[in-house]
Write an enzyme that holds these catalytic residues in place. Structure first.
Site, mmCIF file in Angstrom:
data_model
loop_
_atom_site.group_PDB
_atom_site.id
_atom_site.type_symbol
_atom_site.label_atom_id
_atom_site.label_comp_id
_atom_site.label_asym_id
_atom_site.label_seq_id
_atom_site.Cartn_x
_atom_site.Cartn_y
_atom_site.Cartn_z
ATOM 1 N N ILE A 165 0.871 -1.172 0.000
ATOM 2 C CA ILE A 165 0.000 0.000 0.000
ATOM 3 C C ILE A 165 0.906 1.220 0.000
ATOM 4 O O ILE A 165 2.073 1.144 0.384
ATOM 5 C CB ILE A 165 -0.991 0.027 1.186
ATOM 6 C CG1 ILE A 165 -0.272 -0.029 2.538
ATOM 7 C CG2 ILE A 165 -1.994 -1.108 1.073
ATOM 8 C CD1 ILE A 165 -1.218 0.047 3.729
ATOM 9 N N ASP A 166 0.368 2.353 -0.446
ATOM 10 C CA ASP A 166 1.177 3.560 -0.616
ATOM 11 C C ASP A 166 1.741 4.069 0.698
ATOM 12 O O ASP A 166 1.236 3.752 1.779
ATOM 13 C CB ASP A 166 0.333 4.675 -1.247
ATOM 14 C CG ASP A 166 -0.208 4.293 -2.614
ATOM 15 O OD1 ASP A 166 0.383 3.412 -3.255
ATOM 16 O OD2 ASP A 166 -1.229 4.878 -3.015
ATOM 17 N N ARG A 167 2.777 4.905 0.576
ATOM 18 C CA ARG A 167 3.429 5.475 1.765
ATOM 19 C C ARG A 167 2.426 6.163 2.690
ATOM 20 O O ARG A 167 2.428 5.957 3.901
ATOM 21 C CB ARG A 167 4.498 6.480 1.337
ATOM 22 C CG ARG A 167 5.177 7.198 2.510
ATOM 23 C CD ARG A 167 5.936 8.423 2.037
ATOM 24 N NE ARG A 167 7.073 8.071 1.222
ATOM 25 C CZ ARG A 167 8.302 7.884 1.697
ATOM 26 N NH1 ARG A 167 8.532 8.000 2.982
ATOM 27 N NH2 ARG A 167 9.292 7.581 0.883
ATOM 28 N N ARG A 265 -7.299 5.566 -5.693
ATOM 29 C CA ARG A 265 -7.040 7.001 -5.855
ATOM 30 C C ARG A 265 -7.360 7.462 -7.275
ATOM 31 O O ARG A 265 -7.960 8.530 -7.484
ATOM 32 C CB ARG A 265 -5.584 7.298 -5.501
ATOM 33 C CG ARG A 265 -5.257 7.073 -4.032
ATOM 34 C CD ARG A 265 -3.757 7.048 -3.788
ATOM 35 N NE ARG A 265 -3.117 8.285 -4.217
ATOM 36 C CZ ARG A 265 -1.790 8.448 -4.294
ATOM 37 N NH1 ARG A 265 -0.989 7.442 -3.991
ATOM 38 N NH2 ARG A 265 -1.285 9.601 -4.677
#
Length: 351
Positions: A165-167, A265
């Site tokens: 998963i993204d930062r 997103r």
């Protein structure tokens, strides 16, 4: 150079590509090497919205470097990583926002000293697991005197990432602790046989619906997005409103039928309802979506994760509540716009 949001923004051109971050800032700002490096070490420089404290990072054409007026808060550390489940084959953790899941392939050859500047979650996990095991052992067998099993964390082997998963995204991740477990779990994610539920705070009033598109690495402006030509990989996101804040914002649930990079997103932004705090993917031109939420980061949380255990074959399911920063954001939006439960679910005309 342009001014934006209390900082200065610099765009890396073909002519300036290849320079280190320190050299680029020195050229743009003037001044000494020491001054440029102090800004970077002082947590005042981001690249594409992500903090960068590596003065030696080589820049590429199209990179967006921002010099902030105020330093970014310190990143999360091992103490901020919460273990949800641990056994000999897997570890499930609740990732805090602000830490990368794994290191980018371009950073694979970095020396240990350079990696320690910004450690990734998979690099931190062995120490986190060691401390967790030591604490559990001390609770089972109280130590005599002041020293005991919890006094020193055990050394554990590296973990293996099977998804990411993204930062800035918080929430649940599973890592494999053995090679066989890694292969089995990775295959489940490739086959989209896992269950993943995300919560997001988005701009606008959103109804229930399903978003389907083909995602490509470059939609024409260097960023990922949906293709009109049929090229790319099929992506499906099921969206359901959880709570409305007037007509201005909505807390939504997103269930992934597929798991593409930045899928949620991109899909939400392209339908005119970008995630609050989003800095990369914007709503299409002509839409009224304007994010005035002042979200501290991308308001996205991996709330539920389900998979078949690679050893027992049993269905495993885990959940993680919204973290404090997103709960505060929701409370602020509710205070400003009111809150209401969604109407009876019906297909949305907004998708």
């Amino acid at each position: 150079m342009a001014s934006r949001g209390g900082g200065r923004v610099f765009h890396v051109s073909e002519a300036t590509a290849g320079r280190t971050l320190a050299a680029f800032l020195r050229e743009q700002q003037g001044g000494s090497w020491a001054a440029a490096e102090k800004l970077i070490r002082g947590r005042r420089v981001t690249i594409h919205g992500n903090l960068c404290t590596d003065a030696a990072r080589r820049l590429k054409a199209g990179d967006v470097v921002k010099l902030l007026d105020l330093a970014v808060a310190s990143p999360p550390g091992p103490q901020d990583v919460r273990i949800i489940h641990l056994d000999d084959a897997v570890v499930v953790v609740d990732k805090p926002s602000g830490i990368t899941t794994t290191r980018h392939h371009e950073e694979a050859g970095w020396p240990a000293r350079r990696r320690q500047i910004q450690p990734t979650l998979d690099e931190l996990l062995p120490a986190v697991i060691g401390r967790y095991q030591a604490v559990r052992a001390s609770r089972r067998r109280p130590a005599k005197g002041s020293a005991g099993p919890a006094a020193k964390a055990r050394r554990t082997p590296p973990v293996r990432a099977v998804h990411r998963i993204d930062r800035e995204t918080s929430g649940l991740l599973v890592f494999a602790r053995t090679v066989p477990a890694s292969r089995i779990l990775a295959e489940q994610f490739r086959q989209h046989a896992t269950q993943r539920r995300y919560l997001a705070v988005v701009v606008g009033r959103v109804g229930a619906g399903t978003i389907m598109s083909n995602l490509v690495r470059d939609r024409g402006d260097g960023r990922r997005g949906s293709s009109d030509s049929g090229e790319g990989k099929r992506a499906v996101t099921h969206v359901r409103p959880v709570e409305h804040f007037g007509d201005a914002y909505t807390l939504v649930e997103c269930r992934l039928e597929t798991g593409r990079t930045h899928q949620i997103r991109i899909h939400l932004a392209e339908t005119g309802h970008p995630v609050c705090g989003e800095r990369v993917y914007s709503a299409p031109p002509g839409t009224a979506a304007v994010d005035r939420s002042r979200a501290p980061r991308v308001a996205l949380h991996a709330a539920e994760l389900g998979f078949v255990h690679p050893v027992t074959g049993e269905r495993s399911h885990y959940s993680a509540p919204l973290p404090a920063d997103l709960r505060r954001l929701i409370d602020q939006l509710a205070a400003a716009h009111g809150r209401s439960a969604p109407e009876a679910e019906r297909p949305s005309d907004r998708f």
